[in-house]
Design a protein around this motif. Structure first.
Motif, mmCIF file in Angstrom:
data_model
loop_
_atom_site.group_PDB
_atom_site.id
_atom_site.type_symbol
_atom_site.label_atom_id
_atom_site.label_comp_id
_atom_site.label_asym_id
_atom_site.label_seq_id
_atom_site.Cartn_x
_atom_site.Cartn_y
_atom_site.Cartn_z
ATOM 1 N N LYS A 255 49.458 101.145 17.715
ATOM 2 C CA LYS A 255 50.567 102.086 17.927
ATOM 3 C C LYS A 255 49.980 103.489 18.007
ATOM 4 C CE LYS A 255 52.350 100.275 14.114
ATOM 5 N NZ LYS A 255 52.844 99.394 13.188
ATOM 6 N N SER A 256 50.727 104.438 18.576
ATOM 7 C CA SER A 256 50.246 105.808 18.553
ATOM 8 C C SER A 256 50.091 106.215 17.082
ATOM 9 C CB SER A 256 51.213 106.719 19.297
ATOM 10 O OG SER A 256 52.494 106.568 18.767
ATOM 11 N N ALA A 276 41.548 100.998 11.314
ATOM 12 C CA ALA A 276 42.440 101.228 12.449
ATOM 13 C C ALA A 276 43.499 100.124 12.522
ATOM 14 C CB ALA A 276 41.635 101.295 13.739
ATOM 15 N N LYS A 277 43.089 98.889 12.361
ATOM 16 C CA LYS A 277 44.057 97.774 12.436
ATOM 17 C C LYS A 277 45.067 97.877 11.308
ATOM 18 C CE LYS A 277 42.132 94.118 15.153
ATOM 19 N NZ LYS A 277 40.810 93.509 15.040
ATOM 20 N N ALA A 278 44.550 98.176 10.096
ATOM 21 C CA ALA A 278 45.447 98.227 8.940
ATOM 22 C C ALA A 278 46.405 99.410 9.062
ATOM 23 C CB ALA A 278 44.630 98.310 7.652
ATOM 24 N N TYR A 279 45.941 100.523 9.614
ATOM 25 C CA TYR A 279 46.767 101.733 9.648
ATOM 26 C C TYR A 279 47.732 101.735 10.825
ATOM 27 C CZ TYR A 279 48.101 106.639 9.993
ATOM 28 O OH TYR A 279 48.816 107.797 10.088
ATOM 29 N N CYS A 280 47.231 101.390 12.011
ATOM 30 C CA CYS A 280 48.113 101.548 13.174
ATOM 31 C C CYS A 280 48.040 100.341 14.119
ATOM 32 C CB CYS A 280 47.791 102.848 13.920
ATOM 33 S SG CYS A 280 46.078 102.998 14.424
ATOM 34 N N GLY A 281 47.588 99.194 13.579
ATOM 35 C CA GLY A 281 47.562 97.983 14.400
ATOM 36 C C GLY A 281 48.979 97.505 14.687
#
Ligand SMILES: O=C(O)CCC(=O)C(=O)O
Ligand SMILES: [Fe+2]
Length: 282
Positions: A255-256, A276-281
């Motif tokens: 996601k943005s 990155a996956k955990a935060y905005c995946g």
């Protein structure tokens, strides 16, 4: 020299939901793990991520695998000793057989091993079971390693950068190593005119997963001081995933996101497999 009744292999509960970095329960378990390994060289981990169903499946699959004809099992060859098929080996007790699956936490490795063993019929159930089991046991291995390091106060410095790009420039002392996608480590050999340009987690997310944000570490030997200058780029505001990078082959993975938000998230959850996956995946 029999088994002394007063000695028992220590048992440590690594299933606990509250095994979260930096909590008192985590820190005391780190010490328990270190003490067990210093004293006994081993411990029994109680670990509920391998469920009773997965336990039964993996042993069922193991039986099916070893029941294959020897000439099929012998096709599992490796350039690393003991990684392939072993049967009737002069240095290994008779009736012992083993089959190694290198990189078994990756879908590619699990699939290629499965295809080697069941070339005509395939065996999806075997492949899925091996992958799921290997990933869960690998998490246990990573957790124990982190616990030993933390208990000794040794920083395990393997990480990916949270930047968009990182540019490193260093003196002539080697030490920086980059992990390849296959899990091998390659050293960076600096020259005065060479700058290591490296992708960070923000570039990985922006590229919709196309770009690899390489784990890296510094391993020092010798006594010569090493100096490294780094530029870490960060972007203000929201980073959008460009629509040019989203298509049928590359469905939206991120996601943005707010870049400093990603950095803040990392500071609260430094042990996530992929920030990155955990935060905005997606
Ligand atoms: O010391 C180095 O060259 C690398 C440092 C590094 O990886 C970092 O600061 O993120
Ligand atoms: Fe770094």
């Amino acid at each position: 020299m029999g088994v002394k009744p007063q000695h028992k292999i220590p048992t440590i509960n690594l299933s606990k939901r509250n095994l979260i970095s930096s909590t008192s329960s985590w820190l005391s378990t780190c010490d328990e793990v270190r003490q067990a390994l210093e004293e006994y060289g081993c411990f029994v981990a109680t670990y509920d991520k391998v469920s009773p169903q997965l336990h039964d499946s993996i042993f069922g699959e193991a039986k099916e695998l070893f029941d294959l004809p020897t000439d099929v099992k012998m096709k599992n060859i490796s350039d690393k000793p003991y990684f392939g098929y072993i049967g009737n080996h002069p240095l290994i007790p008779p009736l012992h057989e083993s089959l190694g699956i290198a990189n078994s936490t990756t879908l590619e490795a699990a699939q290629s091993f499965t295809n080697l063993m069941w070339p005509s019929s395939g065996n999806d159930h075997f492949c899925e079971t091996v992958l799921s089991y290997a990933r869960r046991v690998s998490e246990l291995e990573k957790m124990v390693k982190r616990m030993v390091f933390e208990s000794y106060g040794v920083a395990e410095n393997v990480h990916t950068d949270k930047s968009f790009l990182t540019i490193l420039h260093q003196n002539e002392v080697n030490g920086l190593e980059i992990e390849t996608k296959d899990g091998d480590w390659i050293g960076f050999e600096p020259l005065p005119s060479s700058f290591l340009v490296m992708a960070g987690d923000a570039l990985l997310a922006w590229s919709n997963g196309r770009i690899y944000s390489a784990p890296h570490r510094v391993v020092m030997s010798g006594t010569k001081p090493r100096y490294s200058l780094g530029l870490f780029s960060y972007h203000d505001g929201t980073i959008e995933i460009p629509h040019e990078l989203i298509d049928e082959q590359h469905p939206l993975q991120f996601k943005s996101f707010d870049h400093y938000g990603l950095l803040n998230y990392f500071s609260t959850a430094p042990n996530a497999d992929s920030t990155a996956k955990a935060y905005c995946g997606v």
